[in-house]
Design an enzyme around this catalytic site. Structure first.
Site, PDB file in Angstrom:
ATOM      1  N   ASP A  88     -37.434  15.191  23.868  1.00 23.35           N
ATOM      2  CA  ASP A  88     -36.528  14.639  23.319  1.00 23.35           C
ATOM      3  C   ASP A  88     -35.719  15.471  22.245  1.00 23.35           C
ATOM      4  OD1 ASP A  88     -34.544  12.239  22.896  1.00 23.35           O
ATOM      5  OD2 ASP A  88     -35.366  12.339  20.740  1.00 23.35           O
ATOM      6  N   ASP A 477      -4.363   3.039 -12.693  1.00 28.65           N
ATOM      7  CA  ASP A 477      -4.957   2.022 -12.642  1.00 28.65           C
ATOM      8  C   ASP A 477      -4.288   0.865 -13.112  1.00 28.65           C
ATOM      9  OD1 ASP A 477      -6.480  -0.067 -11.250  1.00 28.65           O
ATOM     10  OD2 ASP A 477      -7.674   1.385 -10.491  1.00 28.65           O
ATOM     11  N   GLY A 502      -0.943   1.027 -15.161  1.00 28.41           N
ATOM     12  CA  GLY A 502       0.294   0.537 -14.703  1.00 28.41           C
ATOM     13  C   GLY A 502       0.275  -0.006 -13.376  1.00 28.41           C
ATOM     14  N   ASP A 503       1.121  -0.707 -12.737  1.00 28.53           N
ATOM     15  CA  ASP A 503       1.236  -1.216 -11.476  1.00 28.53           C
ATOM     16  C   ASP A 503       1.984  -0.237 -10.547  1.00 28.53           C
ATOM     17  OD1 ASP A 503       1.959  -2.842  -9.294  1.00 28.53           O
ATOM     18  OD2 ASP A 503       1.997  -4.726 -10.305  1.00 28.53           O
ATOM     19  N   PHE A 504       1.034  -0.008  -9.678  1.00 28.24           N
ATOM     20  CA  PHE A 504       1.597   1.046  -8.592  1.00 28.24           C
ATOM     21  C   PHE A 504       2.890   0.705  -7.645  1.00 28.24           C
ATOM     22  CE2 PHE A 504      -2.761   0.932  -6.463  1.00 28.24           C
ATOM     23  CZ  PHE A 504      -2.384  -0.007  -5.499  1.00 28.24           C
ATOM     24  N   ARG A 519      -9.434   4.418  -0.560  1.00 30.07           N
ATOM     25  CA  ARG A 519      -9.816   2.966  -0.502  1.00 30.07           C
ATOM     26  C   ARG A 519      -8.745   2.124  -1.123  1.00 30.07           C
ATOM     27  NH1 ARG A 519     -15.561   1.664  -2.296  1.00 30.07           N
ATOM     28  NH2 ARG A 519     -15.222   3.147  -4.174  1.00 30.07           N
TER      29      ARG A 519
HETATM   30  C1  LIG Z   1     -10.728  -0.897  -3.669  1.00 31.72           C
HETATM   31  S1  LIG Z   1     -10.418  -0.136  -5.311  1.00 31.72           S
HETATM   32  C2  LIG Z   1     -10.776   1.430  -5.024  1.00 31.72           C
HETATM   33  C3  LIG Z   1     -11.176   2.176  -6.228  1.00 31.72           C
HETATM   34  C4  LIG Z   1     -11.218   3.594  -5.864  1.00 31.72           C
HETATM   35  N1  LIG Z   1     -10.203   4.357  -5.375  1.00 31.72           N
HETATM   36  C5  LIG Z   1     -12.204   4.170  -5.110  1.00 31.72           C
HETATM   37  O1  LIG Z   1     -11.941   4.624  -4.061  1.00 31.72           O
HETATM   38  O2  LIG Z   1     -13.480   4.033  -5.776  1.00 31.72           O
HETATM   39  C6  LIG Z   1      -8.690  -0.283  -5.436  1.00 31.72           C
HETATM   40  C7  LIG Z   1      -8.264   0.020  -6.758  1.00 31.72           C
HETATM   41  O3  LIG Z   1      -6.794  -0.081  -6.774  1.00 31.72           O
HETATM   42  C8  LIG Z   1      -6.542  -0.777  -8.022  1.00 31.72           C
HETATM   43  N2  LIG Z   1      -5.386  -1.543  -7.884  1.00 31.72           N
HETATM   44  C9  LIG Z   1      -5.043  -2.577  -7.183  1.00 31.72           C
HETATM   45  N3  LIG Z   1      -3.569  -3.046  -7.065  1.00 31.72           N
HETATM   46  C10 LIG Z   1      -3.199  -2.282  -8.115  1.00 31.72           C
HETATM   47  C11 LIG Z   1      -1.921  -2.027  -8.491  1.00 31.72           C
HETATM   48  N4  LIG Z   1      -0.701  -2.944  -8.342  1.00 31.72           N
HETATM   49  N5  LIG Z   1      -1.427  -1.154  -9.370  1.00 31.72           N
HETATM   50  C12 LIG Z   1      -2.482   0.010  -9.737  1.00 31.72           C
HETATM   51  N6  LIG Z   1      -3.660  -0.237  -9.279  1.00 31.72           N
HETATM   52  C13 LIG Z   1      -4.102  -1.079  -8.574  1.00 31.72           C
HETATM   53  C14 LIG Z   1      -7.587  -1.813  -8.098  1.00 31.72           C
HETATM   54  O4  LIG Z   1      -7.852  -2.202  -9.729  1.00 31.72           O
HETATM   55  C15 LIG Z   1      -8.777  -0.700  -7.699  1.00 31.72           C
HETATM   56  O5  LIG Z   1      -9.491  -0.039  -8.845  1.00 31.72           O
END
Ligand SMILES: C[S@@+](CC[C@H](N)C(=O)[O-])C[C@H]1O[C@@H](n2cnc3c(N)ncnc32)[C@H](O)[C@@H]1O
Length: 607
Positions: A88, A477, A502-504, A519
């Site tokens: 193998d 984040d 912030g909020d992306f 992710r």
């Molecule tokens: C699944 S985790 C991934 C974390 C990291 N990128 C990793 O691979 O380990 C998703 C991340 O996106 C952030 N997140 C989710 N919605 C968001 C938003 N509207 N604005 C900023 N960050 C956000 C979450 O707080 C989290 O830290």
């Protein structure tokens, strides 16, 4: 002409090659060996995790292949062979065993993993000697060994990879290549026996035969030779990590770690039917019991069994129970289950120690500790999955109805601090383990600034700053996550890593040469992904997306497809699907890397 006198000693004997590989057949025919070919019916399904070293897996597979043929022939072919040869070949890289690719996508994953690196080719060989006893029983003696060759691949471009895969050559070959034909063009150099890479270590085989037929030549250097007999009604298959010899009629020990269920020698049909059934049965029970194994792993992790044994290796069961302040009966059951799962080892005197696996992943202070991810899986994912049937019946996502959420959004982020921290620890653990392969999958040195969007604890950002000394990285984040990120900063914090809250979806994104989305995209619908990508495409010139990429035909990998079952509104996609989304925002996919380290990666550049 036969150069090796041992080959001629085999003339007049019924020698059988238990392999259908045309390459092995050719190698042995070329040296004048006369033999019959009887391909083995043994399926290559041994549980690889039960073997301490990859070569033990190859040797055990070779042994099972040869023994299966040796036992079958007297009944099916009505003749008993004198010698059966089994082999193998496996390819290993970074501790991972690569066998024959399942399909083109699998071949692509294997070959891109080998690209530009050195790997090992190991062939396990088993020579089974069949001695008919006076009482008509057959005694089987097995001599086994392995040979290892190091092979270095050149850097392979995407075009080369696909051209080679489309040639069809990779499909029936370990590691997805054949060195003796087109695959030879991929190889920069080898150290060791060339024929071993082709599939059979001829030189070592002849030496082994020499030792067998001229025992006076045998010295202590003889590799791993053991004797197995089946004089009684059951044949024993030992724990593959052990090298001890077996004695006649020894009691079956398969439950204690053998990769293969026992095969009885009752009769020809029984033997065949039983073998097929036991393989399938084993697989189905393994799947059924998967949740028990997970729960045993989660419980032992939560109770800090591995931390205790890391600090005090060699404890007896009662001492572990005292250390955990748990019942003796329950602790012993848990410890034994952990041994059977390869998480612990029971040493002489019945004392327990952590296995290599638990030392690496299950101890709190290991750099690759997955304890945080374990707690998240136990407390969050486990609960979510109890609603799977409803989710499938109603077509709703698992998280829609449950109060438990995996996805962190501005809305769910108001959850208690402890849950948020648990989530962050889980993300951190995976990013620490999988991040290095993603960060180094491509040369990112041309980018001077980067922004890790949804970068959570900053694990990936710190990895990037370390790998690229001239790069500054912003972690972006949600405010509630950034607030807690300080807990995870490594000592000697690099001032090239900064955090922005912030909020992306709503807020302005910082400018950066390179954006990282690790992710993130699988959590969102195509609409949301488009919204995010259009913002990003204005802010950067390169984008690295890291996810588990599904195969083109969505038949694997199961890690990605199982993750899809638990997703919120998002979806799991293939590299091609991500590519199409990205291209609609002016990005061109330049490289795709299947890292085999939990996360794949794709680099694209803005036109
Ligand atoms: C699944 S985790 C991934 C974390 C990291 N990128 C990793 O691979 O380990 C998703 C991340 O996106 C952030 N997140 C989710 N919605 C968001 C938003 N509207 N604005 C900023 N960050 C956000 C979450 O707080 C989290 O830290």
């Amino acid at each position: 002409m036969v150069l090796n006198p041992v080959i001629s000693k085999l003339s007049g004997k019924l020698v059988v090659l238990a392999s259908s590989s045309p390459r092995r057949l050719e190698i042995l025919t070329n040296v004048g060996l006369r033999f019959e070919v009887v391909p083995s019916w043994f399926k290559e399904t041994l549980n690889k995790s039960l073997f301490k070293e990859p070569h033990q897996y190859a040797v055990e597979t070779a042994r099972q292949k040869a023994l299966e043929v040796a036992r079958r022939m007297p009944f099916k072919h009505l003749k008993t062979p004198d010698i059966v040869i089994g082999a193998d070949t496996i390819v290993t890289i970074d501790g991972l065993i690569l066998e024959k690719p399942r399909d083109k996508q699998d071949a692509y994953r294997m070959l891109s993993r080998l690209s530009g690196k050195e790997h090992s080719v190991c062939t396990g060989v088993a020579i089974v000697l069949c001695n008919q006893q006076e009482n008509e029983e057959t005694e089987y003696q097995t001599i086994d060994f392995y040979e290892e060759t190091r092979v270095k691949f050149a850097d392979l471009s995407e075009t080369m990879l696909w051209d080679y895969i489309d040639s069809g050559e990779p499909m029936d070959k370990a590691g997805g290549y054949g060195i003796q034909a087109l695959g030879g063009m991929l190889v920069e150099y080898i150290h060791g026996d060339f024929l071993n890479v082709v599939g059979f270590p001829l030189n070592r085989f002849c030496k082994q035969l020499d030792l067998l037929f001229n025992p006076e030549l045998a010295s202590n250097e003889v590799v791993h030779t053991d004797v197995r007999c089946n004089g009684s009604t059951t044949d024993h298959i030992e724990n593959p990590s052990s090298t001890s010899s077996l004695s006649k009629g020894q009691e079956n020990m398969s439950a204690a770690g053998s990769a293969v269920p026992p095969v009885t020698s009752r009769g020809p049909m029984n033997l065949v039917i039983e073998k097929v059934h036991t393989d399938d049965l084993k697989r189905i029970i393994e799947l059924m019991d998967g949740f028990k194994a997970s729960k045993a792993l989660f419980t032992a992790s939560k109770m800090r069994v591995f931390d205790l044994l890391q600090k005090r290796p060699g404890l007896e069961g009662a001492e572990v129970a005292r250390g955990l302040q748990a019942s003796l009966k329950g602790t012993l059951c848990l410890l034994e289950a952990c041994v059977s799962l390869g998480l612990l080892e029971r040493k002489q005197g019945g004392v327990y120690e952590n296995s290599r696996l638990s030392q690496r992943f299950l101890v709190s202070d290991s750099p690759s500790s997955l304890l945080g991810y374990m707690a998240h899986s136990d407390e969050t994912v486990w609960k979510l999955f109890s609603h799977l049937e409803t989710s499938v019946r109603e077509g709703t996502n698992l998280q829609a109805k449950s109060s438990t959420k995996i996805l962190y959004t501005p809305q769910t982020c108001i959850s208690p601090c402890s849950r948020k921290l648990r989530f962050m620890k889980a993300m951190h653990g995976i990013a620490e383990v999988a991040g290095p392969a993603v960060i180094t999958a491509f040369d990112l040195s041309r980018f001077k600034t980067a922004c890790d969007l949804g970068g959570c604890t900053g694990s990936m950002a710190h990895g990037l700053a370390k790998a690229y000394p001239r790069m500054s990285v912003t972690v972006y984040d949600l405010p509630s996550v950034v607030e807690l990120s300080g807990t995870f900063c490594p000592p000697g914090l690099d001032n090239r890593v900064s955090f922005v809250a912030g909020d992306f979806f709503k807020d302005r994104l910082p400018k950066a040469d390179l954006y990282i989305l690790a992710r993130i995209l699988h959590d969102w619908t195509d609409d949301k992904v488009h919204a995010l990508l259009s913002k990003i495409s204005d802010a950067c010139c390169g984008l690295l997306v890291s996810e588990i990429f599904l195969d083109r035909d969505r038949t694997g990998p199961s890690q990605g497809l199982l993750q899809a079952l638990g997703l919120g509104p998002g979806k799991q996609r293939s590299a091609g699907e991500y590519g199409a989304l990205l291209e609609s925002h002016g990005f061109t996919v330049s490289h795709i890397a299947h890292t085999d380290s939990l996360l794949d990666a794709l680099l694209c550049i803005k036109d």
